[in-house]
Scaffold this motif. Structure first.
Motif, PDB file in Angstrom:
ATOM      1  N   PHE A 161       0.814  -1.222   0.000  1.00  0.00           N
ATOM      2  CA  PHE A 161       0.000   0.000   0.000  1.00  0.00           C
ATOM      3  C   PHE A 161       0.844   1.267   0.000  1.00  0.00           C
ATOM      4  O   PHE A 161       1.939   1.290   0.561  1.00  0.00           O
ATOM      5  N   LYS A 225       2.087   0.035  -6.176  1.00  0.00           N
ATOM      6  CA  LYS A 225       1.368  -0.128  -4.910  1.00  0.00           C
ATOM      7  C   LYS A 225      -0.103   0.242  -5.063  1.00  0.00           C
ATOM      8  O   LYS A 225      -0.476   0.945  -6.000  1.00  0.00           O
ATOM      9  N   ARG A 226      -0.893  -0.212  -4.096  1.00  0.00           N
ATOM     10  CA  ARG A 226      -2.313   0.129  -4.096  1.00  0.00           C
ATOM     11  C   ARG A 226      -2.494   1.407  -3.289  1.00  0.00           C
ATOM     12  O   ARG A 226      -2.030   1.485  -2.140  1.00  0.00           O
ATOM     13  N   ILE A 228      -4.124   4.395  -1.099  1.00  0.00           N
ATOM     14  CA  ILE A 228      -5.156   4.652  -0.089  1.00  0.00           C
ATOM     15  C   ILE A 228      -5.390   6.160   0.005  1.00  0.00           C
ATOM     16  O   ILE A 228      -4.445   6.934   0.176  1.00  0.00           O
TER      17      ILE A 228
END
Ligand code: ADP
Ligand code: 5GP
Length: 392
Positions: A161, A225-226, A228
């Protein structure tokens, strides 16, 4: 509107051109869509970025468009081919992560902006091989525990993340670092950047301006990455309406009394600010729980339990953090001297030297995602050892 640049007049007299380089230079390409011929001009010696001009055939006039998005930097030349409502521009002699660009000429975003600005509009978007995982939007009233839950997630899964660093006009708290927690910004600067289309969303929250820049989300995805996003309900609503596909989570407090206690115990706001945040919390909870914006509600009562629930809804329960990382992004290496052609939704890139057509690159543009003002993802490619006529 204006006069035709001298070097282009002869070239355009013979009728519409498509993807061809013009006579007087190796770095000008023309692409015709309906009545309009889009001319992309680069200096060729790598000193200038690519410029865009439009010749409107129905009016017989040159139109200078408003050019949105991040422009590609200088290159040693470029080629172009039309892919429906955008022009694929391939830069020659650039780094592997900076070779593929799209000039959007009639996408939904361009149409919206044309209407909004009342001028001709085109928009640049950088092309990226592969897809990014859907970003996660987390909203909820101030003090509910969003930051705490996000920190736990990022600590347990640091390579998975990345946090979208927002811009804000509020002052930094004691431990907050510029560029890490927020980009702390002057109101006038932020307002100007909003006007220039640099923000995916923005909102006035508790008396200050907050916003997510397009770049904040894209750099996280570029790093594999993811992303947020910790944003308020108004911001979540704007993202829902944008082209960014995301998962939306609303974090609820167990009670207003507990929310107040958490806000006070955090000790980062003045009494006046706490009261303002509590007043706003009521409206936020009402909107968050009654609207169709959010996919999931997360009641943050006992922290450890809430964190486990969060991991479960992200499919991370039982996940072993040390398991192998996903494959590294694939890199494309375009030949410096190349020509392009299009067969359905495949772009064939071949070396400019006829005898070297053995190594063709086939770029697949059938599953494009995103686009201006952010990156265009979903590109795929294959290196194939066949000559062009065998493919037709
Ligand atoms: P937000 O980011 O939503 O404004 P924070 O993450 O800063 O909220 O949390 C506010 C305060 O509440 C912090 O002091 C944090 O340690 C505390 N907190 C967060 N979650 C819980 C919980 N489940 N129970 C008790 N305190 C919590
Ligand atoms: P804080 O000042 O406590 O850091 O944040 C206050 C509120 O602003 C929080 O609800 C947070 O989610 C929201 N916020 C933070 N960054 C952004 C942003 O980029 N856009 C929007 N719309 N809200 C944000």
């Amino acid at each position: 509107m204006g006069e035709a640049p001298a070097f282009l007049v002869d070239d355009l007299q013979d009728g519409p051109l498509n993807g061809l380089e013009l006579k007087n230079g190796t770095c000008k390409t023309t692409t015709t869509v309906g009545d309009k011929t889009y001319v992309t001009v680069g200096a060729g010696d790598g000193t200038l970025s690519i410029d865009v001009q439009i010749f409107d055939r129905s009016l017989g006039e040159w139109v200078h468009p408003t050019v949105l998005g991040t422009k590609p930097l200088s290159c040693k030349g470029h080629s172009a081919v039309l892919c429906e409502n955008r022009i694929l521009v391939l830069k020659k002699g650039s780094k592997s992560d900076d070779q593929i660009w799209f000039l959007e000429v009639d996408t939904e975003y361009v149409r919206q902006q044309r209407k909004k600005l009342g001028t001709e509009v085109v928009a640049w978007s950088k092309g990226v091989i592969g897809n990014a995982e859907k970003p996660i939007v987390i909203s909820g009233p101030s003090g509910v525990g969003k930051g705490t839950l996000i920190s736990m997630l990022m600590k347990e899964f640091p390579s998975m993340f990345g946090f979208s660093v927002s811009h804000t006009t509020r002052a930094p708290r004691n431990m907050e670092k510029d560029g890490v927690h927020y980009h702390f910004t002057d109101k006038s600067v932020m307002e100007k950047e909003i006007k220039n289309g640099k923000f995916l969303e923005f909102a006035s929250v508790h008396g200050n301006l907050y916003g997510t820049s397009v770049e904040a989300v894209e750099v996280v995805a570029d790093a594999g990455k993811r992303c947020i996003l910790d944003i308020d309900v108004q911001g979540a609503k704007s993202v829902r309406a944008s082209s960014l596909e995301a998962i939306f989570i609303f974090v609820c407090p167990p009670s207003m009394e507990e929310l107040e206690k958490r806000l006070r115990d955090r000790g980062t706001e003045t009494e006046e600010q706490i009261l303002k945040r509590l007043r706003n919390a009521k409206a936020e909870i009402e909107q968050g729980t009654s609207s169709n914006i959010f996919d999931f509600m997360l009641y943050n009562d006992k922290l450890e339990e809430s964190y486990e629930k969060l991991k479960k809804l992200l499919g991370l329960d039982g996940f072993v953090a040390a398991s192998p990382k996903s494959a590294a992004p694939r890199e494309i290496n375009l030949p410096l001297d190349h020509s392009v052609s299009k067969i359905d939704d495949k772009i064939i890139i071949s070396s400019g030297l006829e005898k070297e057509t053995k190594n063709l690159i086939m770029l697949d543009v059938s599953s494009l995602k995103g686009g201006a003002p952010g990156r265009t993802r979903g590109l795929d490619f294959q290196v194939i050892g066949a000559s062009l006529d065998k493919l037709c």
